[in-house]
Design an enzyme around this catalytic site. Structure first.
Site, PDB file in Angstrom:
ATOM      1  CE  LYS A  47       3.367  -5.868   3.858  1.00 15.29           C
ATOM      2  NZ  LYS A  47       2.759  -4.600   4.686  1.00 15.29           N
ATOM      3  CG  ASP A  59      -0.485  -0.060   2.450  1.00 14.49           C
ATOM      4  OD1 ASP A  59       0.940  -0.212   2.500  1.00 14.49           O
ATOM      5  OD2 ASP A  59      -1.155  -0.175   3.501  1.00 14.49           O
ATOM      6  CB  SER A  60       4.352   1.642  -0.153  1.00 17.52           C
ATOM      7  OG  SER A  60       4.856   0.681  -0.833  1.00 17.52           O
ATOM      8  CG  ASP A  96       0.517  -4.252   2.265  1.00 17.66           C
ATOM      9  OD1 ASP A  96       0.366  -4.877   3.054  1.00 17.66           O
ATOM     10  OD2 ASP A  96       1.135  -3.034   1.822  1.00 17.66           O
ATOM     11  CD  GLU A 137       0.142  -1.280   8.327  1.00 20.55           C
ATOM     12  OE1 GLU A 137      -0.376  -0.484   9.151  1.00 20.55           O
ATOM     13  OE2 GLU A 137       0.728  -0.789   7.375  1.00 20.55           O
ATOM     14  CD  GLU A 166       7.613  -0.004   7.624  1.00 23.72           C
ATOM     15  OE1 GLU A 166       6.478  -0.599   7.153  1.00 23.72           O
ATOM     16  OE2 GLU A 166       7.526   1.245   7.162  1.00 23.72           O
TER      17      GLU A 166
HETATM   18  O1  KIV Z   1       3.510  -1.186   1.555  1.00 20.68           O
HETATM   19  C1  KIV Z   1       4.594  -1.410   1.386  1.00 20.68           C
HETATM   20  O2  KIV Z   1       5.381  -0.996   0.673  1.00 20.68           O
HETATM   21  C2  KIV Z   1       5.078  -2.348   2.930  1.00 20.68           C
HETATM   22  C3  KIV Z   1       6.772  -2.216   2.865  1.00 20.68           C
HETATM   23  C4  KIV Z   1       7.200  -0.949   3.811  1.00 20.68           C
HETATM   24  C5  KIV Z   1       6.979  -3.692   3.479  1.00 20.68           C
HETATM   25  O3  KIV Z   1       4.458  -2.463   3.649  1.00 20.68           O
END
Ligand code: KIV
Length: 277
Positions: free
Chosen positions: A124, A56-57, A95, A126, A193
């Site tokens: 993934k 989600d970056s 994510d 959080e 992280e």
């Molecule tokens: O969204 C993302 O890029 C991440 C990385 C920082 C691992 O979760």
């Protein structure tokens, strides 16, 4: 019937959870990277990355937001589909974005979208002790899960910013307990992280599943970086753990190969990329 994927290119069989577990056992570092489109996915594959994350970056590096909070399920599904088309060998993780896993049922429905529409092989989220039931529920429904601990960018408005986590003894102890509990609940990978290197090492040693770090020191089983940081596309202030692999590279794929080689040979992360308690 089940071997068709391997037969596509038997010299480079697709990475699976089994491959990653073997790499942990044999102490081969796992090289991971984020990616958001098909063209870069081909380069990440050609560079022999082991795992690719549609993170989600993308909300920050592609969409220009200050945080990952505005990213939606539709955004991740769209980018995941594109990445999946460009990949053959790396394991594909996507994510679950902000507020897409408030209950186990909703988390399952959104994970199914990421896998069936997006082509992801793992989701993934959080996590902390508050997500144990969700992780357990997903695992029970045969969803491969990566639990993200430490700095959790989706919580920045609640926690007050992008800060190193687990610096004091009690926070470090809580993180170790959360990591163990998430593993017991069924998490197949733990991602850490922005935490002190000493804590990254302790968690990696305490878990059987592979532990991937970003700003978590040199002792995690693998490393992940944001693609645009590796290729020096991101502008503005960079976190301490970022390294520009374009410096000295002749092309994008060369920079990605240098990153993979640095992770495998343990020359990245170097002391200047680490946090300490
Ligand atoms: O969204 C993302 O890029 C991440 C990385 C920082 C691992 O979760």
């Amino acid at each position: 019937m089940y071997t068709h994927l391997e037969q596509r290119d038997s010299t480079r069989p697709p990475v699976s959870l089994g491959t990653l577990a073997k790499m942990k056992r044999e102490k081969e570092k796992i090289a991971c990277i984020t990616c958001y489109d098909a063209s870069f996915a081909v380069l990440c594959d050609n560079a022999d990355t082991d795992l690719v994350l549609v993170g989600d970056s993308l909300g920050m590096v592609l969409q220009g937001h200050d945080t990952t909070v505005p990213v939606t399920m539709d955004d991740i599904v769209y980018h995941c589909k594109a990445v999946a088309r460009g990949l053959h060998r790396p394991f594909l993780v996507a994510d679950l974005p902000f507020a897409s896993y408030p209950t186990a049922d909703i988390a399952l429905a959104n994970s199914v979208r990421l896998m069936q529409e997006g082509g992801a092989e793992m989701v993934k989220l959080e996590s902390g002790l508050g997500q144990l039931e969700i992780v357990e529920f997903l695992a029970r429904h045969d969803i491969a899960v990566c639990a993200h601990l430490g700095l959790k960018p989706q919580s920045v408005h609640k926690t007050g910013g992008f800060k190193v986590q687990g610096r004091d003894e009690s926070a470090a102890k809580r993180m170790i307990e959360s990591a163990k509990a998430l593993e017991s609940a069924g998490a197949d990978i733990v991602l850490l992280e922005c935490i002190p290197s000493e804590l990254g090492k302790k968690i990696t040693e305490a878990l059987e599943v592979p532990v991937i770090g970003i700003g978590a020191g040199p002792d995690t089983d693998g490393q992940i970086l944001v693609l645009y940081d590796v290729l020096d596309i991101t502008s503005g202030r960079k976190p301490r753990f970022v390294k520009n692999f374009m410096d000295g590279a002749t092309s994008n794929v060369h920079a990605l190969k240098r990153y993979v080689e640095a992770v495998k040979s343990k020359t990245y992360p170097a002391p200047e990329h680490e946090f300490h308690a």
